[in-house]
Design an enzyme around this catalytic site. Structure first.
Site, PDB file in Angstrom:
ATOM      1  N   HIS A  47       3.391   0.083  -1.282  1.00  0.00           N
ATOM      2  CA  HIS A  47       2.674  -0.534  -2.396  1.00  0.00           C
ATOM      3  C   HIS A  47       2.138   0.499  -3.389  1.00  0.00           C
ATOM      4  O   HIS A  47       1.662   0.137  -4.479  1.00  0.00           O
ATOM      5  CB  HIS A  47       1.523  -1.394  -1.865  1.00  0.00           C
ATOM      6  CG  HIS A  47       1.276  -2.619  -2.686  1.00  0.00           C
ATOM      7  ND1 HIS A  47       1.586  -2.707  -4.024  1.00  0.00           N
ATOM      8  CD2 HIS A  47       0.744  -3.831  -2.360  1.00  0.00           C
ATOM      9  CE1 HIS A  47       1.254  -3.898  -4.492  1.00  0.00           C
ATOM     10  NE2 HIS A  47       0.742  -4.608  -3.501  1.00  0.00           N
ATOM     11  N   ARG A  48       2.194   1.780  -3.053  1.00  0.00           N
ATOM     12  CA  ARG A  48       1.820   2.810  -4.024  1.00  0.00           C
ATOM     13  C   ARG A  48       2.843   2.891  -5.148  1.00  0.00           C
ATOM     14  O   ARG A  48       2.517   3.247  -6.283  1.00  0.00           O
ATOM     15  CB  ARG A  48       1.718   4.187  -3.353  1.00  0.00           C
ATOM     16  CG  ARG A  48       0.626   4.313  -2.306  1.00  0.00           C
ATOM     17  CD  ARG A  48       0.712   5.670  -1.621  1.00  0.00           C
ATOM     18  NE  ARG A  48       1.995   5.884  -0.965  1.00  0.00           N
ATOM     19  CZ  ARG A  48       2.347   7.011  -0.338  1.00  0.00           C
ATOM     20  NH1 ARG A  48       1.487   8.023  -0.281  1.00  0.00           N
ATOM     21  NH2 ARG A  48       3.531   7.120   0.236  1.00  0.00           N
TER      22      ARG A  48
END
Length: 461
Positions: A432-433
């Protein structure tokens, strides 16, 4: 004169290797490149070729020992050679001062080889001979492989885990093979043989022959004191140790998000059936994994975030404009993820051939360490185990991994009516980064659209 052979660097970042078995003994005469031993690193089983032609003067480690890279491994007596103690290094290889058969990289350590001897009873022996088959339960399309014809004079056939298990119990596999005949020896065969030995020692020996159900039904256990419940301790080493460390690193470094999508893959099933019906007998077997792999490669070109990596030191997200596709495989030694290089350049048939070759190599237990490095996106087919969905963990350094669930025939809405259709659930985990929920969902939908209507691949190509 005597030459010392130091354990070379067998792969990036590897600092040690375990001796699975020696294929030579002290006093043997060997030729250049003759296989000396099978060693197990954290990534693969590797054959170690001889850098010299001569006589084996000494073996500095036993089967089951863990030896540090750069530590003395084999002593050679070489006629006419000057006595030296080689120091493997990149400079030495470049200048041609030493053979570069499996790769030298780490300088020798200052200490003696670090060993972790397995528990072994008196009388355990090392069986020397040619390679054995390693059974792999790989989570991808099943590929029929005909068993190799028996070769007379070879060592008893078994997998490395079974050989290690037998060594730990002090069982000579050659004696087991003498009773069972020419076939692959399993753990239950070892247990049954020990049971027969115990019966003979007690004067109640059973007639030699195949193990009975009563002999093979009870799992192997380390017996404890009377009245205590039995336990089994399994050393954490090799591939399982490496996998555990990698998964912990991934889980606590990259924030995982998993999204699921169930899709009607009837059209894909019909396409696969059509291709198989018209394929040449010797052509690679195209299956659902192959079609998903092609769909993923096409979709990644439009969603580069799923094919990127996080470079924290440089403060950058590195988008990779090539697809090195990892295929997760569950083996007897643990989870490995061999990589198909430049998968985006391959046709459907070429992808099928690459998966077939990957499978054959994994079955032999000889996947090179280099083939386990540098994947950019991975697939895992949990459907072969009858599982519909799951949360796959990202291989370290990758942003996405897609799990394929089982293809099930079930009632489904189709053109306004209920019909029996082939349905499969896809599970996408991503970092999700790098990827937000919208991009992850769009990528998953693009892959699913190709599986639902294979003709849509024309829009992504």
């Amino acid at each position: 004169m005597k030459q010392e052979f130091l354990l070379p660097d067998l792969g990036e970042g590897l600092t040690e290797a375990e001796i699975v078995q020696w294929l030579v003994a002290e006093g043997d005469t060997v030729t250049l490149n003759q296989t000396l031993a099978e060693v197990e690193t954290a990534k693969a089983i590797v054959e170690l070729p001889s850098p010299h032609a001569g006589v084996i003067a000494s073996l500095h480690a036993a089967a089951g020992d863990v030896v540090a890279v750069g530590a003395p491994l084999v002593g050679f007596e070489i006629e006419g050679a000057e006595p030296t103690t080689p120091v493997p290094s990149a400079t030495a290889v470049e200048e041609g001062s030493g053979p570069n058969l499996v790769g030298y990289g780490a300088a020798p350590s200052s200490g003696r080889p670090r060993r972790r001897a397995r528990r072994a009873a008196a009388g355990a022996t090392t069986v020397i001979a040619a390679d054995a088959d390693v059974r792999v339960a790989a989570p991808h399309d099943a590929i029929d492989v005909q068993p190799s014809p028996p070769v007379r004079g070879e060592r008893p056939r078994s997998t490395p885990p079974v050989r290690a298990y037998a060594k730990g119990l002090g069982v000579d596999l050659a004696l087991v093979a003498a009773e069972l005949g020419d076939r692959v020896i399993t753990r239950s065969d070892v247990d049954a043989y020990r049971e027969r030995l115990a019966q003979r020692a007690a004067g109640t020996a059973a007639a030699p022959g195949p193990a009975t159900a009563a002999q093979t039904s009870e799992p192997a256990r380390r017996r404890t004191e009377a009245g205590e419940r039995a336990t089994t301790r399994i050393p954490i080493r090799g591939v399982r140790k490496h996998t555990a460390e990698a998964m912990v690193q991934s889980a606590f470094t990259a924030p995982h998000v998993t999204t699921f999508h169930t899709v009607d893959v009837t059209a894909t099933s019909e396409l696969i059936a059509s291709l198989r019906a018209t394929a040449a007998p010797d052509s690679p077997r195209i299956g659902v994994l192959t079609v998903v792999a092609k769909a993923v490669c096409l979709a990644l070109a439009h969603f580069p975030g799923l094919n990127a990596r996080w470079d924290g030191e440089a403060g950058e997200i590195v988008q990779q404009h090539f697809v090195d596709l990892g295929i997760a495989a569950a083996t007897d030694r643990g989870l490995i993820v061999p990589v198909i290089r430049d998968a985006e350049r391959l046709t459907l048939g070429e992808l099928a051939a690459a998966v077939a070759e990957l499978t054959r190599t994994a079955r032999s237990g000889k996947t090179p360490p280099a083939d386990l490095l540098g994947g950019t996106f991975s697939l895992t087919n949990i459907g072969v185990f009858g599982i519909d969905a799951g949360t796959p963990i990202l291989p370290p350094g990758q942003t996405g991994i897609l799990a394929l669930g089982a293809v099930r025939r079930m009632p489904w809405e189709h053109r306004g009516e209920i019909a029996l259709r082939d349905v499969m659930t896809l599970s996408l985990s991503f970092d999700h980064r790098i990827v937000d929920g919208a991009e992850g969902a769009q990528f998953l939908k693009a892959v699913a659209d190709v599986l639902q209507e294979p003709g849509r691949a024309m829009l992504l190509a």
